[in-house]
Design a protein around this motif. Structure first.
Motif, PDB file in Angstrom:
ATOM      1  N   ASP A 110      -6.254  -6.481   1.643  1.00 49.97           N
ATOM      2  CA  ASP A 110      -4.951  -6.573   2.292  1.00 49.97           C
ATOM      3  C   ASP A 110      -4.317  -5.209   2.562  1.00 49.97           C
ATOM      4  N   ASP A 111      -4.986  -4.149   2.161  1.00 44.23           N
ATOM      5  CA  ASP A 111      -4.456  -2.808   2.416  1.00 44.23           C
ATOM      6  C   ASP A 111      -4.359  -2.545   3.919  1.00 44.23           C
ATOM      7  N   PRO A 112      -3.317  -1.813   4.336  1.00 45.18           N
ATOM      8  CA  PRO A 112      -3.207  -1.473   5.756  1.00 45.18           C
ATOM      9  C   PRO A 112      -4.179  -0.370   6.151  1.00 45.18           C
ATOM     10  N   LYS A 115      -3.389   3.375   5.448  1.00 46.47           N
ATOM     11  CA  LYS A 115      -3.477   3.890   4.083  1.00 46.47           C
ATOM     12  C   LYS A 115      -4.664   4.837   3.960  1.00 46.47           C
ATOM     13  N   PHE A 116      -5.720   4.527   4.671  1.00 46.22           N
ATOM     14  CA  PHE A 116      -6.938   5.333   4.606  1.00 46.22           C
ATOM     15  C   PHE A 116      -7.104   6.237   5.828  1.00 46.22           C
ATOM     16  N   PHE A 117      -6.475   5.850   6.932  1.00 45.18           N
ATOM     17  CA  PHE A 117      -6.588   6.608   8.174  1.00 45.18           C
ATOM     18  C   PHE A 117      -5.192   6.856   8.760  1.00 45.18           C
ATOM     19  N   PRO A 118      -4.475   7.816   8.202  1.00 44.04           N
ATOM     20  CA  PRO A 118      -3.110   8.075   8.689  1.00 44.04           C
ATOM     21  C   PRO A 118      -3.068   8.503  10.150  1.00 44.04           C
ATOM     22  N   GLN A 119      -4.211   8.974  10.674  1.00 41.55           N
ATOM     23  CA  GLN A 119      -4.251   9.363  12.092  1.00 41.55           C
ATOM     24  C   GLN A 119      -4.102   8.161  13.019  1.00 41.55           C
ATOM     25  N   TYR A 120      -4.266   6.947  12.466  1.00 35.54           N
ATOM     26  CA  TYR A 120      -4.097   5.728  13.261  1.00 35.54           C
ATOM     27  C   TYR A 120      -2.790   5.028  12.856  1.00 35.54           C
ATOM     28  N   TRP A 123      -1.505   1.669  14.053  1.00 36.85           N
ATOM     29  CA  TRP A 123      -2.175   0.471  13.557  1.00 36.85           C
ATOM     30  C   TRP A 123      -1.743   0.124  12.136  1.00 36.85           C
ATOM     31  N   ARG A 124      -0.579   0.634  11.708  1.00 36.35           N
ATOM     32  CA  ARG A 124      -0.168   0.446  10.314  1.00 36.35           C
ATOM     33  C   ARG A 124       0.041  -1.025   9.961  1.00 36.35           C
ATOM     34  N   GLY A 125       0.287  -1.881  10.949  1.00 37.19           N
ATOM     35  CA  GLY A 125       0.482  -3.299  10.661  1.00 37.19           C
ATOM     36  C   GLY A 125      -0.807  -4.085  10.534  1.00 37.19           C
ATOM     37  N   ILE A 126      -1.935  -3.409  10.672  1.00 40.25           N
ATOM     38  CA  ILE A 126      -3.241  -4.082  10.614  1.00 40.25           C
ATOM     39  C   ILE A 126      -3.847  -3.906   9.225  1.00 40.25           C
ATOM     40  N   SER A 127      -4.297  -4.997   8.632  1.00 45.44           N
ATOM     41  CA  SER A 127      -4.952  -4.930   7.323  1.00 45.44           C
ATOM     42  C   SER A 127      -6.464  -4.834   7.487  1.00 45.44           C
TER      43      SER A 127
END
Length: 389
Positions: A110-112, A115-120, A123-127
């Protein structure tokens, strides 16, 4: 006297089973040969392999038909390999489910994404889970005409996954995350990047370490660009014959030597029908690849019609997508079955798995071919009827 009759009967059982399986093998070989005769020209196929595993038979059956290319007389056999395309996605999903079980990875499905790719950040609303079940809304790079024309101009060049993902990041989402379903290969490129981010190893390394070696899949390889000579020398030649791509690559083109970097985590694996049958059976067996709860998570379906969770498929809502797997409901089946076709520019691989009867059919062929003329599902139906699976 009754004891003697019983003893003789018990001696005959293995002979009867062997005779029955020999008949099944003959029937399966006939169907494979017939398929090649009928569709060799239409689908531009030179060879195929078919594997059947079922509770009705003692051991899996595999047959081969045809040659390793349209120019050679060397026949397809147990050493022959095929690209298996999107069947790769089930491997990617399995690795991520395993990674999520370890608290040290600080990772949940469920992580966005950001969290792992701040360059995107857009897309922060995508898990991560929405990437896995195709509800992210991210467009598919394979269907982007500009991108594919770029690849066709340089088919031997290695492109990184981020090359494709970065370009798709410039496009708007097709819908809000979780509000629909769209099969997007971009999702799985990003998931492959995530595996590497979490582990510090290549996606291929993690698949080999976690899945290929433990299951003894001696004919299965993850290829991010070009396979080594040992693998390439066994690869059946593949031919581009899909209508959707003929504007970029001529129909009938031998694409065997094209870089697989255009697929990578979305479909970069090479294998054969026998190994794919072992993989799918293992994947759906609790506590072999995944724990029971992880497998339940993988099999939780999203309706391909609505993009919403669906508990039970039906005639009105017949196809659902899980985490790297697809389920379908059809007439004549008491429950849903699993069926998935993977395709690259020159190959197709498909499996059918019906848990209620413990029946699995796996097929690999050496051409890409889409539309109504794709007869692999018809072959699966013929095999099921002929062998009474």
């Amino acid at each position: 006297m009754l004891k003697i009759i019983h003893f003789i009967f018990m001696l005959l059982i293995p002979c009867l089973v062997m005779a029955d399986e020999a008949s099944d093998h003959i029937s399966l070989q006939f169907l494979a040969d017939q398929f090649l005769r009928e569709h060799r020209v239409e689908e531009h196929i030179s060879g195929l392999a078919v594997t059947v595993d079922s509770a009705r038979i003692t051991h899996p059956l595999t047959v081969y038909s045809g040659t390793v290319s349209t120019e050679q007389e060397k026949t397809v056999d147990a050493s022959s390999l095929f690209q298996v395309g999107s069947l790769t996605k089930s491997f990617i999903a399995a690795v991520l489910l395993q990674l999520a079980r370890d608290p040290e990875n600080h990772f949940r499905l469920d992580d966005p994404v950001d969290k792992f790719f701040p360059q995107y950040s857009k897309w922060r609303g995508i898990s991560v889970k929405q990437l896995m079940n195709m509800t992210s809304g991210i467009p598919d790079y394979i269907t982007d005409r500009d991108m594919f024309s770029d690849f066709a101009a340089h088919p031997y060049r290695r492109h990184s996954p981020s090359f494709w993902v970065d370009r798709m990041y410039q496009h708007p989402l097709r819908f809000s995350p979780g509000a629909g379903y769209l099969y997007s290969n971009t999702n799985y490129l990003l998931l492959g990047m995530l595996i590497e981010k979490l582990t510090g190893h290549t996606t291929g390394h993690e698949i080999r370490r976690r899945l290929i070696k433990p299951l003894g899949l001696k004919n299965t390889y993850y290829v991010a660009h070009y396979p080594g000579h040992r693998v390439f020398s066994r690869l059946v030649r593949g031919y581009q014959f899909e209508k959707g791509f003929h504007d970029y690559i001529p129909r009938g083109e031998d694409v065997t030597e094209y870089s697989l970097s255009y697929m990578d985590a979305a479909g970069g694996m090479i294998s054969n029908s026998a190994d794919m049958a072992v993989w799918i059976k293992s994947l759906f067996t609790p506590d072999l690849v995944l724990t029971e709860s992880e497998l339940l998570e993988m099999k939780t379906l999203i309706s391909q019609q609505s993009g919403r969770p669906v508990a039970t498929l039906s005639v009105n809502d017949p196809v659902g997508f899980g985490l790297g797997i697809r389920a379908q409901f059809g007439p004549g089946f008491n429950t849903s079955y699993y069926i998935y076709q993977g395709m690259t520019l020159g190959y197709r691989a498909i499996y059918f798995y019906y848990p209620e009867r413990q029946t699995l059919i796996s097929i690999t062929v050496n051409s890409s071919f889409d539309g109504k003329e794709n007869h692999l599902i018809g072959l699966i139906n013929q095999i099921g009827e002929s062998l009474s699976l």
